[in-house]
Write a protein that holds these residues in place. Structure first.
Motif, PDB file in Angstrom:
ATOM      1  N   LYS A   1     -23.005 -29.945  -8.279  1.00 23.83           N
ATOM      2  CA  LYS A   1     -23.418 -29.143  -9.429  1.00 23.83           C
ATOM      3  C   LYS A   1     -22.342 -28.114  -9.748  1.00 23.83           C
ATOM      4  O   LYS A   1     -21.786 -27.492  -8.834  1.00 23.83           O
ATOM      5  CB  LYS A   1     -24.743 -28.450  -9.115  1.00 23.83           C
ATOM      6  N   ILE A   2     -22.034 -27.965 -11.032  1.00 27.09           N
ATOM      7  CA  ILE A   2     -21.061 -26.965 -11.502  1.00 27.09           C
ATOM      8  C   ILE A   2     -21.849 -25.797 -12.111  1.00 27.09           C
ATOM      9  O   ILE A   2     -22.691 -26.000 -12.987  1.00 27.09           O
ATOM     10  CB  ILE A   2     -20.097 -27.576 -12.527  1.00 27.09           C
ATOM     11  N   VAL A   3     -21.545 -24.593 -11.602  1.00 28.02           N
ATOM     12  CA  VAL A   3     -22.286 -23.405 -12.021  1.00 28.02           C
ATOM     13  C   VAL A   3     -21.302 -22.340 -12.478  1.00 28.02           C
ATOM     14  O   VAL A   3     -20.313 -22.063 -11.779  1.00 28.02           O
ATOM     15  CB  VAL A   3     -23.144 -22.853 -10.862  1.00 28.02           C
ATOM     16  N   PRO A   4     -21.532 -21.722 -13.651  1.00 28.72           N
ATOM     17  CA  PRO A   4     -20.680 -20.600 -14.074  1.00 28.72           C
ATOM     18  C   PRO A   4     -20.793 -19.450 -13.074  1.00 28.72           C
ATOM     19  O   PRO A   4     -21.854 -19.225 -12.479  1.00 28.72           O
ATOM     20  CB  PRO A   4     -21.247 -20.218 -15.441  1.00 28.72           C
ATOM     21  N   VAL A   5     -19.714 -18.745 -12.902  1.00 29.49           N
ATOM     22  CA  VAL A   5     -19.709 -17.613 -11.974  1.00 29.49           C
ATOM     23  C   VAL A   5     -20.764 -16.589 -12.369  1.00 29.49           C
ATOM     24  O   VAL A   5     -21.425 -15.995 -11.506  1.00 29.49           O
ATOM     25  CB  VAL A   5     -18.307 -16.980 -11.916  1.00 29.49           C
ATOM     26  N   ASP A   6     -20.952 -16.418 -13.683  1.00 26.80           N
ATOM     27  CA  ASP A   6     -21.919 -15.421 -14.150  1.00 26.80           C
ATOM     28  C   ASP A   6     -23.353 -15.788 -13.788  1.00 26.80           C
ATOM     29  O   ASP A   6     -24.250 -14.921 -13.839  1.00 26.80           O
ATOM     30  CB  ASP A   6     -21.807 -15.252 -15.667  1.00 26.80           C
ATOM     31  N   ALA A   7     -23.593 -17.111 -13.428  1.00 29.15           N
ATOM     32  CA  ALA A   7     -24.960 -17.530 -13.106  1.00 29.15           C
ATOM     33  C   ALA A   7     -25.253 -17.460 -11.616  1.00 29.15           C
ATOM     34  O   ALA A   7     -26.342 -17.832 -11.182  1.00 29.15           O
ATOM     35  CB  ALA A   7     -25.187 -18.968 -13.607  1.00 29.15           C
ATOM     36  N   LEU A   8     -24.304 -16.968 -10.823  1.00 24.94           N
ATOM     37  CA  LEU A   8     -24.496 -16.900  -9.377  1.00 24.94           C
ATOM     38  C   LEU A   8     -25.343 -15.724  -8.942  1.00 24.94           C
ATOM     39  O   LEU A   8     -25.569 -15.520  -7.745  1.00 24.94           O
ATOM     40  CB  LEU A   8     -23.135 -16.849  -8.669  1.00 24.94           C
ATOM     41  N   ASN A   9     -25.833 -14.942  -9.903  1.00 24.40           N
ATOM     42  CA  ASN A   9     -26.675 -13.805  -9.547  1.00 24.40           C
ATOM     43  C   ASN A   9     -28.104 -14.235  -9.185  1.00 24.40           C
ATOM     44  O   ASN A   9     -28.930 -13.411  -8.819  1.00 24.40           O
ATOM     45  CB  ASN A   9     -26.704 -12.791 -10.685  1.00 24.40           C
ATOM     46  N   ARG A  10     -28.406 -15.546  -9.315  1.00 23.49           N
ATOM     47  CA  ARG A  10     -29.703 -16.081  -8.894  1.00 23.49           C
ATOM     48  C   ARG A  10     -29.456 -17.365  -8.073  1.00 23.49           C
ATOM     49  O   ARG A  10     -28.410 -18.008  -8.225  1.00 23.49           O
ATOM     50  CB  ARG A  10     -30.594 -16.365 -10.109  1.00 23.49           C
ATOM     51  N   PRO A  11     -30.388 -17.723  -7.206  1.00 21.26           N
ATOM     52  CA  PRO A  11     -30.179 -18.897  -6.341  1.00 21.26           C
ATOM     53  C   PRO A  11     -29.909 -20.161  -7.169  1.00 21.26           C
ATOM     54  O   PRO A  11     -30.523 -20.391  -8.217  1.00 21.26           O
ATOM     55  CB  PRO A  11     -31.485 -19.009  -5.561  1.00 21.26           C
ATOM     56  N   VAL A  12     -28.984 -20.950  -6.659  1.00 25.49           N
ATOM     57  CA  VAL A  12     -28.648 -22.231  -7.298  1.00 25.49           C
ATOM     58  C   VAL A  12     -29.376 -23.340  -6.532  1.00 25.49           C
ATOM     59  O   VAL A  12     -29.280 -23.449  -5.310  1.00 25.49           O
ATOM     60  CB  VAL A  12     -27.129 -22.476  -7.272  1.00 25.49           C
ATOM     61  N   GLN A  13     -30.069 -24.170  -7.261  1.00 22.27           N
ATOM     62  CA  GLN A  13     -30.843 -25.250  -6.625  1.00 22.27           C
ATOM     63  C   GLN A  13     -30.101 -26.579  -6.756  1.00 22.27           C
ATOM     64  O   GLN A  13     -29.686 -26.966  -7.848  1.00 22.27           O
ATOM     65  CB  GLN A  13     -32.226 -25.366  -7.277  1.00 22.27           C
ATOM     66  N   LEU A  14     -29.941 -27.272  -5.612  1.00 20.60           N
ATOM     67  CA  LEU A  14     -29.339 -28.601  -5.612  1.00 20.60           C
ATOM     68  C   LEU A  14     -30.436 -29.659  -5.485  1.00 20.60           C
ATOM     69  O   LEU A  14     -31.432 -29.463  -4.783  1.00 20.60           O
ATOM     70  CB  LEU A  14     -28.348 -28.761  -4.451  1.00 20.60           C
TER      71      LEU A  14
END
Length: 342
Positions: A88-101
């Motif tokens: 999964k590719i996530v913008p740095v700005d979206a790392l303020n909440r948990p990323v779900q795989l």
């Protein structure tokens, strides 16, 4: 002059301080943190984190957390990957909440469970068996101008056979002791009680279809007759003398299945026979023997069959004729049969 001496010093201090002032805000932007979880919100460890377009990488810990120092020349996005999960590719700005795989979908075949059909074992119609029967017999014998007749109500008959593949071996024997009368006289009393034992052995191959089997076989027999007349001739026939009859021939037993009922049959022909008389002034040559038998059986249980039968036995050689009509009631035990294989 004194004012000019302080200008180069001020410029030098300004030049040394400018990189420090410029680096402070840049360092604050290159370090970022995040957390990675699974589909059920559980923390995922050992997730590989890489900034796109750079060599900046990190791994998540037991709590699913990571910290990565970003390269200013890379993209403002990170790629998360783990064994068994979709990258999964996530913008740095979206790392303020948990990323779900999400798990990688696997092939789950859909099928209907196949229940194996239970095949009832097929037991041959002519299987291994043993049986016994009670017989009622009428014996008539004529030789030249003499004739004798007797009813036999104490005859016993036993039989058995062994099946191995398509090979069939059978053995049968009968024994009776009969009071004899002379039809050409007025007396009705017994004049003798000959005793007869008859044994037949056969062996052959079975030919069959789903409802019928026959077994053409080679057969041999021996019949022993004890005169039972205390040595006094009374009839003028071979029954006045103890004697032995032997022969070789062809026999064809058969059976037809009708559900719980079974039709039974047997035909035998003995063209090669010998008769050995003891102390007789004459001989009877080699009479041919023919046996015919028909009956019906009913399966009382899977292993027991009750039988009702009729048979005729005929001897003939010129002036010597002998005929027996035989009615039988018996039972046969078939050990290879069970409730499953009837």
């Amino acid at each position: 002059m004194h004012g000019n001496r302080f200008i180069p010093a001020a410029l030098l201090l300004s030049a040394l301080a400018s990189p420090i002032l410029l680096q402070a805000p840049a360092d604050a932007q290159t370090r970022t943190a995040g957390r990675v979880v699974g589909e059920k919100g559980q923390p995922l460890s050992q997730v590989f984190v890489q900034q796109q377009g750079s060599l900046a990488t990190a791994f998540t810990d037991e709590q699913g957390r990571f910290t990565i120092v970003l390269d200013a020349n890379g993209r403002r996005a990170v790629e998360l990957s783990a064994v068994g999960y979709q990258s999964k590719i996530v913008p740095v700005d979206a790392l303020n909440r948990p990323v779900q795989l999400e798990l990688i979908p696997t092939y789950q075949p859909t099928y209907t469970p196949v229940v194996p059909e239970r095949v009832t074992p097929r037991i041959p119609l002519m299987d291994t068996q043993v049986g016994i029967a009670y017989q009622l017999q009428n014996l008539r014998l004529s030789q030249g101008s003499q004739a004798v007749e007797g009813w036999i109500d104490n005859a016993l008959f036993g039989h058995g056979q062994l099946r191995a593949g398509n090979a069939l071996i059978g053995l049968e024997a009968s024994r009776y002791k009969v009071p004899m009368t002379l039809p050409n006289t007025t007396t009705s009393s017994s004049v003798a009680t000959p005793e007869v034992t008859d044994v037949k052995l056969r062996g052959g191959l079975v030919f069959s279809n789903p409802i019928m089997e026959i077994a053409p076989s080679l057969s041999v027999f021996q019949q022993n007759v004890t005169a039972g007349n205390s040595g006094v001739p009374y009839s003028g026939t071979v029954l006045d003398f103890t004697h032995t009859r032997r022969g070789v021939g062809l026999v064809i037993p058969g059976i037809v299945s009708l559900g719980r009922f079974e039709l039974l049959g047997e035909g035998a022909w003995y063209p090669w026979t010998t008769t050995t008389l003891q102390n007789a002034p004459y001989g009877v040559g080699s009479p041919q023997r023919v046996d015919l038998k028909a009956g019906i059986g009913f399966r009382v249980t899977p292993v027991v069959r009750a039988e009702l039968s009729y048979a005729t036995q005929r001897w003939s050689n010129g002036g010597f004729q002998e005929t027996s009509d035989i009615w039988g009631l018996g039972v046969t035990y078939r050990p290879e049969r069970t409730e499953e294989g009837k």
